[in-house]
Design a protein around this motif. Structure first.
Motif, PDB file in Angstrom:
ATOM      1  N   GLU A 120       0.826  -1.197   0.000  1.00 48.83           N
ATOM      2  CA  GLU A 120       0.000   0.000   0.000  1.00 48.83           C
ATOM      3  C   GLU A 120       0.863   1.250   0.000  1.00 48.83           C
ATOM      4  O   GLU A 120       0.395   2.339  -0.283  1.00 48.83           O
ATOM      5  N   LEU A 121       2.143   1.083   0.347  1.00 43.69           N
ATOM      6  CA  LEU A 121       3.020   2.232   0.490  1.00 43.69           C
ATOM      7  C   LEU A 121       3.458   2.810  -0.846  1.00 43.69           C
ATOM      8  O   LEU A 121       4.148   3.822  -0.875  1.00 43.69           O
ATOM      9  N   ASN A 122       3.046   2.190  -1.954  1.00 41.84           N
ATOM     10  CA  ASN A 122       3.417   2.664  -3.282  1.00 41.84           C
ATOM     11  C   ASN A 122       4.935   2.782  -3.406  1.00 41.84           C
ATOM     12  O   ASN A 122       5.486   3.839  -3.741  1.00 41.84           O
ATOM     13  N   ILE A 123       5.615   1.688  -3.094  1.00 46.45           N
ATOM     14  CA  ILE A 123       7.070   1.644  -3.151  1.00 46.45           C
ATOM     15  C   ILE A 123       7.531   1.855  -4.589  1.00 46.45           C
ATOM     16  O   ILE A 123       7.017   1.215  -5.502  1.00 46.45           O
ATOM     17  N   PRO A 124       8.484   2.758  -4.824  1.00 51.64           N
ATOM     18  CA  PRO A 124       8.934   3.011  -6.191  1.00 51.64           C
ATOM     19  C   PRO A 124       9.616   1.792  -6.795  1.00 51.64           C
ATOM     20  O   PRO A 124      10.299   1.028  -6.107  1.00 51.64           O
ATOM     21  N   ALA A 125       9.423   1.613  -8.105  1.00 49.88           N
ATOM     22  CA  ALA A 125       9.994   0.459  -8.801  1.00 49.88           C
ATOM     23  C   ALA A 125      10.432   0.861 -10.192  1.00 49.88           C
ATOM     24  O   ALA A 125       9.860   1.765 -10.814  1.00 49.88           O
ATOM     25  N   ILE A 126      11.459   0.165 -10.697  1.00 41.64           N
ATOM     26  CA  ILE A 126      11.891   0.307 -12.076  1.00 41.64           C
ATOM     27  C   ILE A 126      11.775  -1.041 -12.756  1.00 41.64           C
ATOM     28  O   ILE A 126      11.646  -2.074 -12.100  1.00 41.64           O
ATOM     29  N   GLU A 127      11.816  -1.025 -14.080  1.00 41.28           N
ATOM     30  CA  GLU A 127      11.740  -2.280 -14.824  1.00 41.28           C
ATOM     31  C   GLU A 127      13.061  -3.026 -14.725  1.00 41.28           C
ATOM     32  O   GLU A 127      14.128  -2.448 -14.927  1.00 41.28           O
ATOM     33  N   GLY A 128      12.979  -4.322 -14.409  1.00 40.73           N
ATOM     34  CA  GLY A 128      14.164  -5.144 -14.262  1.00 40.73           C
ATOM     35  C   GLY A 128      14.238  -6.229 -15.306  1.00 40.73           C
ATOM     36  O   GLY A 128      13.602  -6.151 -16.362  1.00 40.73           O
ATOM     37  N   ILE A 129      14.992  -7.269 -15.004  1.00 39.21           N
ATOM     38  CA  ILE A 129      15.247  -8.359 -15.936  1.00 39.21           C
ATOM     39  C   ILE A 129      13.948  -9.008 -16.412  1.00 39.21           C
ATOM     40  O   ILE A 129      13.062  -9.322 -15.609  1.00 39.21           O
ATOM     41  N   GLY A 130      13.794  -9.151 -17.721  1.00 39.40           N
ATOM     42  CA  GLY A 130      12.678  -9.881 -18.304  1.00 39.40           C
ATOM     43  C   GLY A 130      11.310  -9.334 -17.991  1.00 39.40           C
ATOM     44  O   GLY A 130      10.331 -10.082 -17.975  1.00 39.40           O
ATOM     45  N   GLY A 131      11.196  -8.023 -17.743  1.00 37.24           N
ATOM     46  CA  GLY A 131       9.903  -7.431 -17.417  1.00 37.24           C
ATOM     47  C   GLY A 131       9.516  -7.552 -15.961  1.00 37.24           C
ATOM     48  O   GLY A 131       8.385  -7.239 -15.585  1.00 37.24           O
ATOM     49  N   SER A 132      10.448  -7.992 -15.114  1.00 38.06           N
ATOM     50  CA  SER A 132      10.170  -8.054 -13.676  1.00 38.06           C
ATOM     51  C   SER A 132      10.220  -6.641 -13.085  1.00 38.06           C
ATOM     52  O   SER A 132      10.720  -5.705 -13.714  1.00 38.06           O
ATOM     53  N   ASN A 133       9.706  -6.493 -11.883  1.00 39.62           N
ATOM     54  CA  ASN A 133       9.798  -5.233 -11.149  1.00 39.62           C
ATOM     55  C   ASN A 133      11.011  -5.269 -10.223  1.00 39.62           C
ATOM     56  O   ASN A 133      11.290  -6.287  -9.595  1.00 39.62           O
ATOM     57  N   LEU A 134      11.703  -4.147 -10.136  1.00 41.32           N
ATOM     58  CA  LEU A 134      12.822  -4.008  -9.212  1.00 41.32           C
ATOM     59  C   LEU A 134      12.476  -2.854  -8.270  1.00 41.32           C
ATOM     60  O   LEU A 134      12.498  -1.687  -8.662  1.00 41.32           O
TER      61      LEU A 134
END
Length: 366
Positions: A120-134
């Motif tokens: 719920e905290l809306n943790i920031p993420a970038i695109e990682g390996i193979g379309g995964s979230n980092l």
């Protein structure tokens, strides 16, 4: 080290301006969540918390966190549909998530937009390996991220079911041919990773290249594997997984013999190694100080350079457990490598299994 290997250690580590501080969690998903839950329990993890509003569970052991995402919508559902049982996300712990996210995007990372992840905290993420979230998660302080988003399971403790695993030591990617340099540059540019090992491994019929990357905190280590041909175990993974992704997770213990015994008792199955490997241990590593017969009985591998102060490393690999993803159990005794001397033995044992299954053309020698 085996022929073709290079150790690349810089005198000055890159600056840790993103405040990296180890892995926070790895998130898994799959069409049969009960099977994943049973696997985590067999590996010594305890279901310690459940998300307050989403079908997501937290499993923990020592300092390792696995999230099981069963959501029918969003990134996990899309990843599950594309890859089957899979690791759809991972999280790096950082000093300040917003600052780290801003720097990552400034350096060319692709931000994940819209609703992301199990929090719920809306943790920031970038695109990682193979379309995964980092994900980039604030370093644990007085309160963990799980305190807000998750409801504890009454009476459940992190180490209630422990087999002695305590740290996510490293996490290996398998990438398409020609893409190893791309992902190495990604981690270098975004996070200031540096290359510390390079392997060029050839079996009887197949081969691979591998770069081992490490973050400035020396806690986040990510080897990258690329096939030399169309038949290797890397290519088989890519076909089975339907793309690039996490090949295996290495989990650290302080007593690999006890941990392996406990895992076997729980039904966890391990990859085999050639019998000749154990016959040659004393010659390859004189003075290693361990019982070869105890290692042979459990199929535990050993590597290092004790005669020159390089310490030892003991390791063993499970069979494929989450689709084509497997786990490594590792104990470090003063050695910071990745079992370079064992790579060829492991590679050849996996290649033998491929021959037996007909994945590689050829015959198994009697």
């Amino acid at each position: 080290m085996i022929p073709g290997d290079q150790a690349l250690m810089s005198d000055t580590a890159p600056t840790n301006d993103l405040g990296l501080d180890g892995f926070e969690f790895v998130e898994f998903t799959g069409p049969d969540p009960d099977a994943l839950a049973a696997l985590f329990v067999a590996m010594g993890f305890t279901h310690v918390a459940t998300h307050r509003s989403k079908p997501v569970r937290r499993y923990a052991q020592g300092g390792i966190n696995f999230l099981l995402n069963m959501d029918t919508e969003g990134q996990a559902a899309a990843f599950r549909n594309a890859h089957g049982p899979s690791a759809n996300a991972m999280a790096f712990r950082v000093a300040d998530a917003r600052t780290a996210f801003g720097l990552a995007v400034e350096r060319g990372a692709t931000p994940v937009t819209g609703p992301v992840g199990p929090m719920e905290l809306n943790i920031p993420a970038i695109e990682g390996i193979g379309g995964s979230n980092l994900y980039l998660v604030d370093r644990a302080g007085e309160h963990e991220i799980y305190d807000i988003d998750f409801r504890p399971v009454p009476g459940a403790g992190v180490d209630d079911n422990s087999v002695g695993l305590h740290t996510l030591d490293h996490l290996t990617h398998n990438v398409n041919r020609g893409r190893m340099a791309h992902w190495a540059e990604f981690y270098e540019r975004i996070f200031n990773f540096r290359q510390i090992r390079y392997f060029d491994i050839e079996g009887q019929s197949t081969g691979l290249f591998s770069k081992a990357m490490t973050a400035p905190d020396d806690k986040i280590r990510i080897p990258l594997n690329e096939s030399q041909d169309e038949h290797s175990q890397i290519e088989e993974f890519l076909r089975s997984y339907n793309g690039e992704g996490i090949q295996h997770l290495a989990l650290a213990t302080d007593d690999i013999f006890a941990t392996v015994d406990a895992l076997r008792a729980n039904g966890v199955r391990f990859q085999d190694s050639p019998e000749t490997y154990f016959d040659l241990i004393d010659k390859r590593l004189p003075g290693h100080g361990h019982s070869v017969e105890e290692m042979r009985k459990r199929r535990i591998l050993i590597d290092g350079a004790p005669e020159t102060g390089g310490g030892l490393l003991l390791q063993i690999f499970t069979e494929n457990m989450v689709g084509p993803i497997f786990f490594e159990i590792i104990q470090r005794k003063g050695n910071d490598g990745f079992g370079e001397g064992n790579f060829k033995a492991l590679f050849e044992s996996l290649e033998l299994d491929q021959l037996r299954r007909g994945v590689i053309p050829g015959k198994v020698e009697a």
